[in-house]
Design an enzyme around this catalytic site. Structure first.
Site, PDB file in Angstrom:
ATOM      1  CB  SER A 135      -0.937  -0.041   1.203  1.00  0.00           C
ATOM      2  OG  SER A 135      -2.011   0.824   1.030  1.00  0.00           O
ATOM      3  CG  ASP A 189      -6.001  -2.050  -4.435  1.00  0.00           C
ATOM      4  OD1 ASP A 189      -6.689  -1.550  -3.526  1.00  0.00           O
ATOM      5  OD2 ASP A 189      -4.780  -2.244  -4.336  1.00  0.00           O
ATOM      6  CG  HIS A 194      -5.087  -2.930  -0.465  1.00  0.00           C
ATOM      7  ND1 HIS A 194      -4.457  -2.267  -1.497  1.00  0.00           N
ATOM      8  CD2 HIS A 194      -4.745  -2.247   0.660  1.00  0.00           C
ATOM      9  CE1 HIS A 194      -3.781  -1.223  -1.002  1.00  0.00           C
ATOM     10  NE2 HIS A 194      -3.931  -1.200   0.302  1.00  0.00           N
TER      11      HIS A 194
END
Ligand SMILES: *[C@@H]1O[C@H](CO)[C@@H](O)[C@H](O)[C@H]1NC(C)=O
Ligand SMILES: *[C@@H]1O[C@H](CO)[C@@H](O)[C@H](O)[C@H]1NC(C)=O
Length: 427
Positions: free
Chosen positions: A209, A305, A372
């Site tokens: 991330s 995502d 994710h």
């Protein structure tokens, strides 16, 4: 201690627009944990055991505050010392290093950075004293075949700008916020070099991330500070944030990144990736610089995502009539026209990585899951039930690429074609 603080963030939609990304970290975390612990049987889960028997005791690794940080002026947002967790390598892995940069959104305003400075994403006062290493950081060869015995490091994220903020941007008044992400990164690399990383033969910089973005931003710096003959590569997980408008047509993400870059002085850190000619508001998007990175890069990214769908494409602020309320939480709830928009998002990702796909040394695993951060959990990194493309797990794909066993450019067919996906259900 953490739970009450997070639950105070629960009324996600009441937050001011400028604070939404920070608030959303709380919301995402809560929903993520709720959905994981209370709804483990989310959709598209094959009827197999989702929690394989743990043969190894959990790998709990202690926090170490950086000893180099103070002399280098490297501090978390609140002025506390940054830190990391280190698990020493052994055997054939003793000269191999993998650094994982923690993620957790960004802060783009004085208010949101001040709020963040009172959480574990802005202050080491709130760091856990030990964390579990798993997925790409795990020490169990059956769960992490490539890297289980390497020196493994998780670098904590406490600056709010993907380890790239600069003190020049700090305010010369009572606003007490430290923008030292770049210095944190440099101080911890220095410290690890002294701990044996200067003799590394193999090394990987990874992160997920905001940390996946940081792994791209700092990839060449990492390469340049390791021995010339070491095999150094970078793996960015869930870090390929797209410069696309939201469903109302507003450039939500671009203006957010623009604010982060301006507030924390990130521009100079991005310059190393030769983005000087790019408009400042675009410089933080990987698409703008991924092809300038000299070091081999591997991209792990879900084409759907969930973080980007919930914050870039359909932020709550862009769904005033709540027509996306269900779909943004669970793909099975999307109607045909919404699915079309989501497939369009996937196409934008394909366009954005088009040139990178031609790269000889680059690799990728782009699955069509609603996911994710897939490298940090055994169930998505490497397990009998984890997502596969061409029957390969993410761990096998990254391993094949890193160890030069074969080129890996895996792109999944569109949702819902892949039955091995672990699609999140946030409802
Ligand atoms: C400090 O300066 C910044 C930028 O000029 C300003 O936005 C902020 O409100 C100031 N803070 C205080 C406490 O005066
Ligand atoms: C997929 O891989 C597993 C082991 O990783 C193997 O047992 C299985 O036979 C493979 N399936 C196919 C269809 O190739």
């Amino acid at each position: 201690m953490v739970i009450p603080r997070l639950s105070s963030l629960l009324p996600c939609r009441k937050w001011a627009k400028s604070d939404w990304l920070v608030a959303s970290i709380g919301c995402v975390l809560i929903v993520f944990f709720l959905s994981f612990f209370f709804d483990p049987a989310s959709d598209s889960v094959p009827s197999v055991d989702r929690s394989p028997t743990i043969t190894f005791p959990p790998d709990l690794v202690k926090l170490k505050l950086s000893s180099k940080a103070k002399e280098r002026g490297a501090f978390c947002l609140d002025g506390s010392l940054p830190g990391y967790h280190f698990d020493k390598g052994s055997g054939s892995g003793s000269k191999s290093w993998i650094l994982h940069l923690e993620g957790g959104g960004w802060c783009n305003t004085i208010a949101s950075c001040s709020a963040r400075a009172t959480t574990k994403l802005g202050s080491s006062k709130y760091f856990e004293q030990e964390v579990t290493f798993e997925g790409v950081l795990g020490n169990d060869p059956s769960q992490n075949p490539g890297f289980y015995n390497w020196n493994r490091v998780k670098i904590r994220y406490c600056d709010g700008a993907s380890f790239a903020g600069r003190p020049e941007a700090e305010f010369k008044n009572e606003t007490r916020l430290f923008f030292r992400g770049q210095l944190i990164w440099e101080a911890i690399v220095d410290e690890l070099l002294l701990m044996g990383m200067s003799n590394a033969k193999q090394a990987i910089l990874t992160g997920c991330s905001a940390g996946g973005l940081a792994a791209l931003i700092h990839c060449d710096y990492f390469r340049d500070h390791l021995p010339k003959d070491a095999a150094v590569k970078c793996v960015s997980d869930g870090g390929f944030f797209l410069n696309v408008p939201d469903v109302l047509g507003d450039p939500t993400m671009r203006s957010f990144y623009n604010d982060v870059v301006n507030l924390q002085g990130v521009g100079k850190s991005l310059d190393q990736n030769r983005v000087a000619k790019t408009e400042p508001s675009k410089r933080m998007f990987p698409h703008e610089f991924v092809n300038n990175i000299r070091t081999p890069v591997f991209l792990v990214n879900a084409a759907y995502d969930f973080w980007q769908i919930q914050h870039v494409l359909v932020p709550a602020s862009a769904d005033k009539d709540k027509s996306w309320a269900k779909c943004r939480l669970k793909l099975k709830e999307c109607d045909a026209s919404q699915m079309k928009v989501l497939h369009g998002f996937r196409s934008s990702l394909m366009d954005a990585i088009g040139k990178f796909h031609q790269s000889k040394v680059g690799g990728m695993f782009v699955d069509s899951c609603f996911s994710h951060c897939q490298t940090t959990k055994p169930m998505t990194w490497h397990s009998p039930t984890s997502p596969r493309i061409e029957n390969k797990t993410i761990a096998e794909s990254v391993g094949d690429w890193y160890f030069n066993r074969k080129p890996v450019k895996l792109i999944d067919c569109a949702y819902p074609c892949n039955p091995s996906c672990y699609n999140m259900n946030f409802t």
